[in-house]
Design an enzyme around this catalytic site. Sequence first.
Site, PDB file in Angstrom:
ATOM      1  N   GLY A  27       0.824  -1.210   0.000  1.00 51.32           N
ATOM      2  CA  GLY A  27       0.000   0.000   0.000  1.00 51.32           C
ATOM      3  C   GLY A  27       0.853   1.252   0.000  1.00 51.32           C
ATOM      4  O   GLY A  27       2.092   1.201   0.015  1.00 51.32           O
ATOM      5  N   PHE A  28       0.175   2.383   0.001  1.00 48.86           N
ATOM      6  CA  PHE A  28       0.840   3.683  -0.028  1.00 48.86           C
ATOM      7  C   PHE A  28       1.774   3.838   1.192  1.00 48.86           C
ATOM      8  O   PHE A  28       2.997   3.969   1.037  1.00 48.86           O
ATOM      9  CB  PHE A  28      -0.253   4.764  -0.056  1.00 48.86           C
ATOM     10  N   ASN A  45      -2.553  -8.541   0.238  1.00 52.42           N
ATOM     11  CA  ASN A  45      -3.418  -9.365  -0.621  1.00 52.42           C
ATOM     12  C   ASN A  45      -3.809  -8.602  -1.891  1.00 52.42           C
ATOM     13  O   ASN A  45      -4.605  -9.092  -2.685  1.00 52.42           O
ATOM     14  CB  ASN A  45      -4.672  -9.839   0.130  1.00 52.42           C
ATOM     15  N   VAL A  55      -4.393 -11.127   5.724  1.00 48.89           N
ATOM     16  CA  VAL A  55      -4.104 -11.236   7.169  1.00 48.89           C
ATOM     17  C   VAL A  55      -5.342 -11.512   8.011  1.00 48.89           C
ATOM     18  O   VAL A  55      -5.254 -11.675   9.225  1.00 48.89           O
ATOM     19  CB  VAL A  55      -3.425  -9.973   7.749  1.00 48.89           C
ATOM     20  N   SER A  61      -5.262  -2.345   5.263  1.00 49.84           N
ATOM     21  CA  SER A  61      -6.686  -1.965   5.253  1.00 49.84           C
ATOM     22  C   SER A  61      -6.959  -1.073   4.050  1.00 49.84           C
ATOM     23  O   SER A  61      -6.134  -0.228   3.720  1.00 49.84           O
ATOM     24  CB  SER A  61      -7.079  -1.172   6.502  1.00 49.84           C
ATOM     25  N   TYR A  71     -15.104   1.372   8.522  1.00 51.70           N
ATOM     26  CA  TYR A  71     -13.683   1.671   8.757  1.00 51.70           C
ATOM     27  C   TYR A  71     -13.480   2.168  10.188  1.00 51.70           C
ATOM     28  O   TYR A  71     -12.651   1.637  10.935  1.00 51.70           O
ATOM     29  CB  TYR A  71     -13.232   2.730   7.760  1.00 51.70           C
ATOM     30  N   TYR A 124      -4.575  -6.613  24.589  1.00 48.62           N
ATOM     31  CA  TYR A 124      -3.382  -7.474  24.525  1.00 48.62           C
ATOM     32  C   TYR A 124      -2.239  -6.863  25.332  1.00 48.62           C
ATOM     33  O   TYR A 124      -1.463  -7.575  25.959  1.00 48.62           O
ATOM     34  CB  TYR A 124      -2.952  -7.697  23.070  1.00 48.62           C
ATOM     35  N   THR A 134      -2.746  11.842   5.069  1.00 44.51           N
ATOM     36  CA  THR A 134      -1.362  11.811   4.591  1.00 44.51           C
ATOM     37  C   THR A 134      -1.386  11.707   3.073  1.00 44.51           C
ATOM     38  O   THR A 134      -2.303  11.104   2.505  1.00 44.51           O
ATOM     39  CB  THR A 134      -0.628  10.598   5.212  1.00 44.51           C
ATOM     40  N   ARG A 164      -9.492   9.960  -2.986  1.00 45.17           N
ATOM     41  CA  ARG A 164      -9.265  11.004  -1.990  1.00 45.17           C
ATOM     42  C   ARG A 164      -9.012  12.358  -2.636  1.00 45.17           C
ATOM     43  O   ARG A 164      -8.698  12.463  -3.817  1.00 45.17           O
ATOM     44  CB  ARG A 164      -8.108  10.615  -1.075  1.00 45.17           C
TER      45      ARG A 164
HETATM   46  N1  UDP Z   1     -13.251  15.736  -1.299  1.00 50.43           N
HETATM   47  C1  UDP Z   1     -13.614  16.631  -2.283  1.00 50.43           C
HETATM   48  N2  UDP Z   1     -13.476  16.259  -3.575  1.00 50.43           N
HETATM   49  C2  UDP Z   1     -12.998  15.052  -3.964  1.00 50.43           C
HETATM   50  C3  UDP Z   1     -12.613  14.130  -2.959  1.00 50.43           C
HETATM   51  C4  UDP Z   1     -12.757  14.503  -1.642  1.00 50.43           C
HETATM   52  O1  UDP Z   1     -14.042  17.765  -1.980  1.00 50.43           O
HETATM   53  O2  UDP Z   1     -12.926  14.797  -5.187  1.00 50.43           O
HETATM   54  C5  UDP Z   1     -13.376  16.147   0.112  1.00 50.43           C
HETATM   55  C6  UDP Z   1     -14.138  15.169   0.997  1.00 50.43           C
HETATM   56  O3  UDP Z   1     -15.527  15.447   0.973  1.00 50.43           O
HETATM   57  C7  UDP Z   1     -13.541  15.455   2.356  1.00 50.43           C
HETATM   58  C8  UDP Z   1     -12.124  15.894   2.030  1.00 50.43           C
HETATM   59  O4  UDP Z   1     -12.091  16.219   0.653  1.00 50.43           O
HETATM   60  O5  UDP Z   1     -14.204  16.527   2.980  1.00 50.43           O
HETATM   61  C9  UDP Z   1     -11.072  14.837   2.282  1.00 50.43           C
HETATM   62  O6  UDP Z   1     -11.522  13.657   1.691  1.00 50.43           O
HETATM   63  P1  UDP Z   1     -10.582  12.395   1.533  1.00 50.43           P
HETATM   64  O7  UDP Z   1     -11.360  11.381   0.771  1.00 50.43           O
HETATM   65  O8  UDP Z   1      -9.281  12.824   0.989  1.00 50.43           O
HETATM   66  O9  UDP Z   1     -10.292  11.864   2.986  1.00 50.43           O
HETATM   67  P2  UDP Z   1     -11.075  11.837   4.389  1.00 50.43           P
HETATM   68  O10 UDP Z   1     -10.332  12.823   5.206  1.00 50.43           O
HETATM   69  O11 UDP Z   1     -12.505  12.263   4.211  1.00 50.43           O
HETATM   70  O12 UDP Z   1     -10.950  10.445   4.837  1.00 50.43           O
END
Ligand code: UDP
Length: 312
Positions: A15-16, A37, A62, A80, A150, A164, A180, A191
């Site tokens: 992952g990232f 996976n 896992v 995850s 989540y 634990y 991040t 994101r």
């Molecule tokens: N967001 C947005 N446009 C996008 C994707 C996300 O405005 O194309 C907003 C989303 O509604 C949230 C914020 O950016 O308020 C951060 O979203 P992200 O999915 O990066 O992570 P989160 O902090 O919500 O887990």
Amino acid sequence: MKKRGRTILVTGAAGFIGSHLCEHFLGRGDRVIGIDNFITGRIENIDHLFKDSGFSFVRADVTNFLHVPGRLDAVLHFASPASPVDYARYPIPTLKVGALGTHKALGLAKAKGALFMLASTSEVYGDPQVNPQPETYWGNVNPIGPRGVYDEAKRFAEAMAMAYQRYHRMQVRIVRIFNTFGPRMRKRDGRAVPNFITQALRGTPITVFGKGRQTRSLCYISDLVDGISRLVDSNADSPVNIGNPHEVTMLELAQTIRRLAGSRSKIVHRPLPVDDPQVRRPDISVARKLLSWKPKVSLEDGLKSTIAYFKA
Ligand code: UDP
């Protein structure tokens, strides 16, 4: 934990964040066993690690029993799905890896007498009514909303890791990771940062959800890895926030990315997702004090490197 020549197992290695952690510990002279996976991880993230003789990799889920021969000094549980789009797509695997996967990884660490680290999240604070969020804040989470799969899995994982630690007297570290970003995020992970960069570079509309007044505080990957590494080496026996306290609105983030990418994309508004946290900012007093850690990379510098990665 002693600092050289350890054997460290990383779940979610492709992952990232996992792939950057593998690289970091290999660079310090540790041996690393990666597990993934490939639900959301990618082999491209770890391809370059195979030339290091200290790296080995097992393709496994896992959530199932893990057998790993030989000594282990630490188990870092980072597997995850982690973006809201991913955990909406894989709700049950997300619940399982947070709950059953944490149980299996803790059991493995216990059998080996290894330190256990849980990758937890600012999502344990839900849509917070306290800003910034200190570790002592209990959060405001909707258990049955789309993010509940989540958030609640990670809250359960924290409870299990602490149990634990208390009952089996294990060495346990819990890192609450705030937003991040950086190279190796997937373009389509949904994101804000990868979406906005991809849209800005293609010249397509930048999709800001709601009015874009909601805030996040974005940490560059190298700062996060430094914080995690210090936490592994510390004695911190309760959760520690790691994140960058520089808080911006999503509209500001979109405008900054558009400017840094030299883009002429329009900014368009789309509906705000259900239960989207309205504010988020880490209180990092604990990390400063216990780990002598603070982030070093500014938002703009981090975004420039990330834009360069997405361009390439
Ligand atoms: N967001 C947005 N446009 C996008 C994707 C996300 O405005 O194309 C907003 C989303 O509604 C949230 C914020 O950016 O308020 C951060 O979203 P992200 O999915 O990066 O992570 P989160 O902090 O919500 O887990």
